[in-house]
Design an enzyme around this catalytic site. Structure first.
Site, PDB file in Angstrom:
ATOM      1  N   GLY A  96      23.085   3.873  36.125  1.00  0.00           N
ATOM      2  CA  GLY A  96      23.857   3.095  37.116  1.00  0.00           C
ATOM      3  C   GLY A  96      24.488   4.011  38.138  1.00  0.00           C
ATOM      4  O   GLY A  96      25.195   4.952  37.793  1.00  0.00           O
ATOM      5  N   THR A  97      24.209   3.759  39.425  1.00  0.00           N
ATOM      6  CA  THR A  97      24.717   4.655  40.482  1.00  0.00           C
ATOM      7  C   THR A  97      25.526   3.890  41.528  1.00  0.00           C
ATOM      8  O   THR A  97      25.397   4.127  42.720  1.00  0.00           O
ATOM      9  CB  THR A  97      23.559   5.435  41.158  1.00  0.00           C
ATOM     10  OG1 THR A  97      22.566   4.486  41.569  1.00  0.00           O
ATOM     11  CG2 THR A  97      22.937   6.437  40.224  1.00  0.00           C
TER      12      THR A  97
ATOM     13  N   ARG B  70      43.894   4.068  54.780  1.00  0.00           N
ATOM     14  CA  ARG B  70      44.867   3.859  55.867  1.00  0.00           C
ATOM     15  C   ARG B  70      44.303   4.326  57.205  1.00  0.00           C
ATOM     16  O   ARG B  70      43.453   5.215  57.267  1.00  0.00           O
ATOM     17  CB  ARG B  70      46.177   4.597  55.568  1.00  0.00           C
ATOM     18  CG  ARG B  70      46.089   6.112  55.653  1.00  0.00           C
ATOM     19  CD  ARG B  70      47.438   6.775  55.373  1.00  0.00           C
ATOM     20  NE  ARG B  70      47.838   6.599  53.992  1.00  0.00           N
ATOM     21  CZ  ARG B  70      48.897   5.891  53.599  1.00  0.00           C
ATOM     22  NH1 ARG B  70      49.691   5.324  54.489  1.00  0.00           N
ATOM     23  NH2 ARG B  70      49.190   5.769  52.321  1.00  0.00           N
TER      24      ARG B  70
ATOM     25  N   CYS C  94      39.871   5.919  53.988  1.00  0.00           N
ATOM     26  CA  CYS C  94      39.468   4.602  53.462  1.00  0.00           C
ATOM     27  C   CYS C  94      40.696   3.759  53.102  1.00  0.00           C
ATOM     28  O   CYS C  94      40.605   2.542  53.015  1.00  0.00           O
ATOM     29  CB  CYS C  94      38.550   4.770  52.257  1.00  0.00           C
ATOM     30  SG  CYS C  94      39.243   5.783  50.952  1.00  0.00           S
TER      31      CYS C  94
END
Length: 419
Positions: free
Chosen positions: A193-194, A60, A58
């Site tokens: 909260g996810t 490079r 994520c």
């Protein structure tokens, strides 16, 4: 045996982009999944590229390999991703030979990571090497280089504390729970909260607390179920939030709301309750601190923990760099040996032939010629000459290929192909 050396015909390049200059959207355009990596390697093989490794995370995307020109590798990357050459050129880096080798060492040892000392990349380097090997695109140079980077990474992990301390808010929050809540495995934990931080916190909770009593609540139940399904957790309705808070010991709030979603009115508890608010902006009202059993910790406090950890890690950079230098020097010596050995060996053989001819000539011509002494002197001269050539070839500023060519021509050397 074939030699994989850095030459004017085929240099070792690293071409790529990373979080340093490319934003997430741009990185996404150049990211490669495993089928795409396989297709790229096969295309490279078809083009006659000898030795190539592909890394895509994520943060490079990089190609490390041999080519006549870096554009060969850039073209391959653009053909197998959504990215364009123009977009690549705006954010890219291209390293050649020594600089490319140094770059891979820094990447593999966590010195080039977004979070200093993050060693996750080393397993991705291992995987990319095995993928290249599977497609017969991993030559002895790449194998030795990867092994050297892995060796440096292990040593840095063992000999420094560059990866110590919490460096992500999710990890820091779990460390806070472990340090401040007794008997964590048996406590009730509620995650409200996810989103990304919520998911990461959830993973860290499962990994580090051994807790089997984690409940998830999200405004959109489906999102909570996706996360819960992965870890076999309980999901409750958003409407059950107040009831669930009453039953919990630890409440982690990681929602993306613009206004507080948890206030004093929502909490009725007769036992100690730790609330961690990992949201930006704050999603827990400060008035909950007025409740006798409640303690509230906000993201800012946890961020200070991570900042301190990162600052502490920085002091180990010089030690890590010294380890890299040591391992990289060993790799360079190995590379030089592969490159120079056939020429130096042939040169020594040629000089010995000259020496024998001269000794034979003078021993016949001069009655009192001391063959033994002449042998010793001439052997020492041969050693000194070959050493001078070897030292010259080791200099970074020297064009090795031109020098090797010149030595070969001047001494009319015959190089054994099997050397």
């Amino acid at each position: 045996m074939k030699h994989y050396h850095i030459s004017r015909h085929s240099s070792f390049y690293t071409i790529g982009l990373s979080y340093k200059k490319a934003d997430a959207t741009t990185r996404g355009q150049f990211s490669l999944d495993i089928p795409a990596i396989d297709r790229l390697l096969l295309a490279a093989k078809g083009e006659g590229i000898d030795g190539l490794m592909v890394i895509s995370t994520c943060n490079r995307t990089e190609l490390h390999g041999f080519a006549q020109h870096p554009f060969q590798l850039i073209k391959l990357l653009c053909e197998h991703t959504q990215g364009t050459v123009e977009a690549f050129q705006e954010v890219a880096y291209v390293y050649k030979n020594h600089e490319a080798i140094t770059h891979l060492f820094r990447v593999g040892t966590g010195l080039d990571s977004q979070i200093l000392g993050d060693f996750e990349i080393i397993s991705q380097i291992k995987q990319s090497f095995y993928r290249s090997k599977k497609h017969e695109m991993a030559n002895p140079f790449l194998e030795r280089l990867c092994n050297s980077v892995i060796q440096a990474s292990k040593r840095i992990k063992n000999e420094t504390e560059i990866s110590s301390g919490a460096t992500s808010v999710a990890f820091a929050s779990v460390q806070y729970i472990l340090n401040h809540v007794p008997d964590v495995p048996n406590k009730e934990i509620l995650l409200f909260g996810t989103g990304k931080i919520g998911r990461n916190t959830c993973e860290n909770l499962i990994k580090h607390t051994d807790n089997k009593h984690i409940t998830l609540i999200n405004r959109t139940r489906q999102k909570a179920e996706e996360v819960a399904g992965k870890f076999h957790l309980v999901v409750k309705e958003y409407g059950d939030l107040q009831t669930e808070i009453r039953k919990t010991d630890v409440l982690v709030v990681a929602t993306g709301a613009q206004l507080p979603t948890v206030s004093k009115e929502l909490i009725y508890t007769d036992r100690p309750l730790l609330i961690l608010d990992l949201s930006v902006p704050k999603n827990v009202s400060d008035d909950v601190k007025e409740l006798p059993n409640v303690s509230l910790v906000h993201l800012d406090e946890l961020s200070q923990v991570t900042t301190k950890a990162l600052e502490r890690r920085k002091q180990y950079i010089p030690k890590a760099e010294a380890i890299i230098d040591e391992v990289q020097n060993d790799f360079t010596k190995w590379l030089e040996t592969r490159k120079f050995a056939p020429i130096i060996k042939a040169l020594k053989k040629k000089l010995k032939t000259m020496k024998e001819e001269e000794l034979s000539f003078h021993s016949k011509k001069l009655e009192d010629f001391n063959t033994e002494q002449a042998e010793i002197v001439s052997e020492r001269i041969i050693q000194k000459i070959t050493k001078q050539f070897a030292n010259h070839l080791k200099k970074k500023e020297v064009d090795t290929e031109d020098s090797l060519q010149l030595i070969q021509e001047v001494f009319q050397l015959q190089i054994n192909a099997d050397e």
